[in-house]
Each structure stands twice: as C-alpha cells, then as structure tokens.
Write a protein that holds these residues in place. Sequence first.
Motif, short mmCIF file in Angstrom:
data_model
loop_
_atom_site.label_atom_id
_atom_site.label_comp_id
_atom_site.label_asym_id
_atom_site.label_seq_id
_atom_site.Cartn_x
_atom_site.Cartn_y
_atom_site.Cartn_z
N GLU A 13 0.84 -1.20 0.00
CA GLU A 13 0.00 0.00 0.00
C GLU A 13 0.88 1.25 0.00
OE1 GLU A 13 -2.82 -0.03 3.16
OE2 GLU A 13 -3.89 -1.78 2.39
N PRO A 14 0.39 2.32 -0.61
CA PRO A 14 1.15 3.58 -0.62
C PRO A 14 1.50 4.04 0.79
CG PRO A 14 -0.68 3.70 -2.14
CD PRO A 14 -0.86 2.43 -1.38
N SER A 15 2.68 4.59 0.92
CA SER A 15 3.25 5.12 2.16
C SER A 15 3.74 4.04 3.12
CB SER A 15 2.29 6.05 2.91
OG SER A 15 1.32 5.30 3.64
N GLN A 16 3.51 2.78 2.77
CA GLN A 16 3.99 1.68 3.62
C GLN A 16 5.44 1.35 3.31
OE1 GLN A 16 2.03 0.42 6.24
NE2 GLN A 16 0.97 2.29 5.57
N THR A 17 5.98 0.41 4.07
CA THR A 17 7.36 -0.01 3.87
C THR A 17 7.40 -1.32 3.10
OG1 THR A 17 8.14 1.10 5.86
CG2 THR A 17 9.48 -0.72 5.03
N LEU A 18 8.20 -1.32 2.04
CA LEU A 18 8.41 -2.52 1.24
C LEU A 18 9.58 -3.30 1.82
CD1 LEU A 18 8.18 -4.29 -1.33
CD2 LEU A 18 9.69 -2.63 -2.45
N SER A 19 9.39 -4.58 2.02
CA SER A 19 10.48 -5.44 2.49
C SER A 19 10.72 -6.54 1.47
CB SER A 19 10.12 -6.07 3.84
OG SER A 19 10.09 -5.10 4.86
N ASN A 78 21.72 -17.07 5.18
CA ASN A 78 22.43 -16.70 3.95
C ASN A 78 21.55 -15.85 3.04
OD1 ASN A 78 25.14 -17.00 2.98
ND2 ASN A 78 24.32 -18.10 1.21
N GLN A 79 20.99 -14.81 3.61
CA GLN A 79 20.13 -13.93 2.85
C GLN A 79 20.30 -12.50 3.32
OE1 GLN A 79 16.35 -15.83 3.65
NE2 GLN A 79 15.90 -14.46 5.35
N PHE A 80 19.96 -11.57 2.44
CA PHE A 80 20.01 -10.17 2.82
C PHE A 80 18.68 -9.52 2.45
CE2 PHE A 80 20.94 -8.35 -1.44
CZ PHE A 80 21.43 -9.47 -2.11
N THR A 81 18.40 -8.40 3.12
CA THR A 81 17.08 -7.81 3.06
C THR A 81 17.15 -6.32 2.78
OG1 THR A 81 16.24 -9.44 4.62
CG2 THR A 81 14.96 -7.44 4.37
N LEU A 82 16.17 -5.85 2.04
CA LEU A 82 16.00 -4.42 1.77
C LEU A 82 14.68 -3.97 2.34
CD1 LEU A 82 16.69 -1.75 0.16
CD2 LEU A 82 15.25 -2.72 -1.66
N GLN A 83 14.70 -2.84 3.02
CA GLN A 83 13.46 -2.19 3.43
C GLN A 83 13.43 -0.79 2.83
OE1 GLN A 83 13.37 -2.61 7.80
NE2 GLN A 83 11.73 -4.09 7.47
N LEU A 84 12.38 -0.49 2.11
CA LEU A 84 12.21 0.81 1.47
C LEU A 84 10.92 1.41 1.99
CD1 LEU A 84 13.18 2.86 -0.67
CD2 LEU A 84 11.79 1.61 -2.34
N SER A 85 11.03 2.49 2.70
CA SER A 85 9.86 3.09 3.34
C SER A 85 9.19 4.11 2.43
CB SER A 85 10.26 3.75 4.66
OG SER A 85 11.15 4.82 4.42
#
Length: 123
Positions: A13-19, A78-85
């Motif tokens: 949803e808009p304005s939420q954080t993408l993980s 063995n994983q890495f994560t991105l969070q984009l707010s």
Amino acid sequence: QVQLQESGPGLVEPSQTLSLTCAVSGASITANNYYWAWIRQPPGKGLEFIGYIGYSGNSDSSPPLRSRTASSMDASKNQFTLQLSSVTPEATPVYYCAGERYDIGCTAPSHYWGKGTQVTVSS
C-alpha cells in the motif's frame, strides 16, 4: 554456481514499507570478496541502483533513496534484506538483487543476478 532469488509481498500500500529478501546459494554472503546489491527497473526505463550491503554488514544507498532505505543481512539464513519506506504508486518496478565478486588477479568482478520480483504499490 552463485544463485540469487528475490522474494517479496508483490503488493504494497502507498506510504507503507516494502520489504524484500534475497536468498543466496552457492556462496556465503559473509565471504570477504562479495558485495550484495539491490537494483530496480520501472517499466520502460533503465536500471536504478538502490543500495548495497557488504560482507561485514556495512551498507550504503543511492543518495535520493538513502533516507528511506535500510539494508540488513542474516548470515544464518544466507540472505540479505532491503526495506524501502514511504513507497509511492508512480510505477511498478521490478526489483533485482545482485552479487558482485572480486577475485585476486581478475581485472573485473563477476556479477550474479536474481530473476527479479515485481512490486505493485496500490491501495
């Protein structure tokens, strides 16, 4: 053979954080000759670098996204994560994770890419 696989929610949803998570096989994410990155590509446009995380956990992001981006890694998985707010619905880019390997004596690094995952921002 190094392989990467992205996973994510598909819809945010808009304005939420993408993980997003990138699972790596064929290499350890903490190996000291690897860097790991996130890139996205909106429809009809070029690739956009988002950020990277190094084998020791150091990270940085593209200046326009720096205040909204957080990267982390889980060595046990063995994983890495991105969070984009604060995501916005202007486009539905495909997000890629990638790995870059530096070998002594080689003049150029090796690159590995995931297949990408599309994210739609919509309410």
